[in-house]
Design an enzyme around this catalytic site. Structure first.
Site, short mmCIF file in Angstrom:
data_model
loop_
_atom_site.label_atom_id
_atom_site.label_comp_id
_atom_site.label_asym_id
_atom_site.label_seq_id
_atom_site.Cartn_x
_atom_site.Cartn_y
_atom_site.Cartn_z
N GLU A 1 0.56 -1.29 0.16
CA GLU A 1 0.73 0.01 -0.01
C GLU A 1 1.57 1.42 0.02
O GLU A 1 1.16 2.18 0.50
CB GLU A 1 -1.08 -0.18 1.39
CG GLU A 1 -1.93 -1.51 1.37
CD GLU A 1 -3.20 -1.44 2.32
OE1 GLU A 1 -2.77 -0.40 3.48
OE2 GLU A 1 -3.95 -1.84 2.77
N GLU B 1 -6.03 -10.69 -0.89
CA GLU B 1 -7.20 -10.70 0.31
C GLU B 1 -7.87 -10.87 -0.36
O GLU B 1 -9.33 -10.45 0.28
CB GLU B 1 -6.55 -9.35 0.47
CG GLU B 1 -5.06 -9.37 0.42
CD GLU B 1 -4.69 -8.08 1.76
OE1 GLU B 1 -5.76 -7.18 2.55
OE2 GLU B 1 -3.29 -7.70 1.85
#
Ligand code: GLA
Length: 372
Positions: free
Chosen positions: A158, A263
């Site tokens: 991220e 995810e």
């Protein structure tokens, strides 16, 4: 001699036996064995084998694991001079014992990293050199310990904003974008055979995708090994469109890297915003109307979720030459982080297995995509 009745009973028993063994043989990992790994994120209790039904579900359905939290910096390296390896050691043993593809998550991230990392004894920001030295020490210690055992790492998690620019994290503020290449370099130096990934949410979306492509190209131009890109896939039952996902796979594949969904979950309850945000610092107060399915999931939504999973797996299967893994963020609905984020204490149903660890219609729709 067997009379007709006994014969009928025997035939029935045989049918039951055959269909049971057929059922037993069907699993996500077997159905997709010629496509990609099927993974699950597992928590501390599951790693410790505290729930034997969960262990059974894990080993029968999945051939890849990732630790939901125990390898994050704040857990494995809570203080400058202390590491907590035991749960991660158990995680790795579990994967080795069951011949699973083991994923480490994650080496460098702006969340769930203790504040000590960025400051000196007086609480002032450290210099770039000091920060990079700390990053090196963390990555070298963790990756060396599991060298040859952990198959791939989410090296940087991220690093981007929604518009594709760099997130103004502490890493970025102190070290600039160089921290990204350093993280990959340190990981490579510690285990050159491990796969190394850039992992992020919403990078299927065009602007953020362009940022990720730029980031990876930049690393490649410097001769730094990047094995793959992880699209997190924290999605909603209504969005994003699968054509966006399809074009993201195509674009990332052009970089010559593997593409993985790392995810995956589809929230079925409302979010307090429009897009598929997964910024874990964004939380909101509980309101009853934001928890519409506390007493159970209506059939219509159950079916919608099943269709959504089928649509996604159809796209992923179509690109099996570049898609190397699909990992669900959790083993079953009861474990999902989406019961507590972005609003604490809700009842969500984002995964193919329910709270009783039973397969949902989504499970069967995923199998159906690749059943001949
Ligand atoms: C991000 C992280 C994961 C996890 C999820 C929510 O996607 O990469 O480790 O924290 O948020 O659980």
């Amino acid at each position: 001699m067997m009379n007709m009745k006994n014969l009928a009973v025997a035939a029935f028993a045989l049918i039951v036996l055959v269909s049971c063994s057929e059922k037993k043989q069907t699993s996500l990992k077997d159905a997709y064995k010629d496509y990609f790994y099927i993974g699950a994120a597992i928590d501390r209790d599951q790693i410790a084998g505290k729930d034997s039904a969960a262990t059974q579900l894990l080993v029968s359905q999945f051939n890849s694991i990732v630790p939901e939290n125990v390898m994050k910096w704040e857990r494995i390296h809570p203080q400058m001079d202390s590491f907590v390896f035991a749960p991660v050691d158990s995680f790795v043993e579990l994967g080795l014992k069951n011949k699973m593809f083991i994923v480490g998550h994650c080496l460098c991230w702006h969340s769930q990293v203790p504040p000590y990392v960025f400051v000196d004894a007086k609480g002032k920001d450290v210099s770039k050199d000091t920060l990079l030295a700390r990053l090196k020490s963390h990555i070298t210690t963790v990756v060396s310990r599991y060298k040859g055992k952990v198959n791939g790492y989410d090296v940087v998690n991220e690093a981007l904003n929604e518009d594709g620019t760099f997130r103004q994290s502490k890493w970025y503020q102190i070290a600039g974008e160089e921290y990204i290449e350093k993280a990959f370099q340190y990981a490579y130096e510690a285990d050159s055979s491990a796969e190394l990934y850039y992992n992020d949410y919403n990078i299927e979306q065009p602007a953020k995708r362009a940022g990720a492509i730029k980031l990876i190209k930049n690393l490649q131009a410097k001769g730094i090994k990047v094995s793959g890109v992880g699209i997190q896939g924290h999605w909603h039952v209504n969005s994003p469109s699968m054509s966006v996902v399809d074009s993201a796979i195509v674009d990332f594949a052009k970089l010559g890297v593997k593409v993985m969904f790392t995810e995956l979950d589809f929230t079925v309850i409302p979010n307090p915003w429009d897009n598929n945000n997964a910024n874990i610092s964004d939380t909101f107060a509980f309101k009853k109307e934001m928890n519409p399915y506390a007493d159970g999931l209506p059939d219509s939504v159950q079916q919608k979720l099943a269709n959504r999973y089928a649509d996604f797996f159809t796209v992923a299967a179509k690109h099996k030459d570049v898609v190397s893994r699909v990992t669900f963020w959790g083993l079953h609905d009861g474990q999902s982080w989406l019961n507590n984020w972005p609003i604490f204490g809700r009842t969500n149903y984002p995964l193919p297995f329910d709270r009783k660890l039973q397969p949902k219609p989504a499970y069967y729709s995923i199998l159906k995509v690749v059943s001949k």
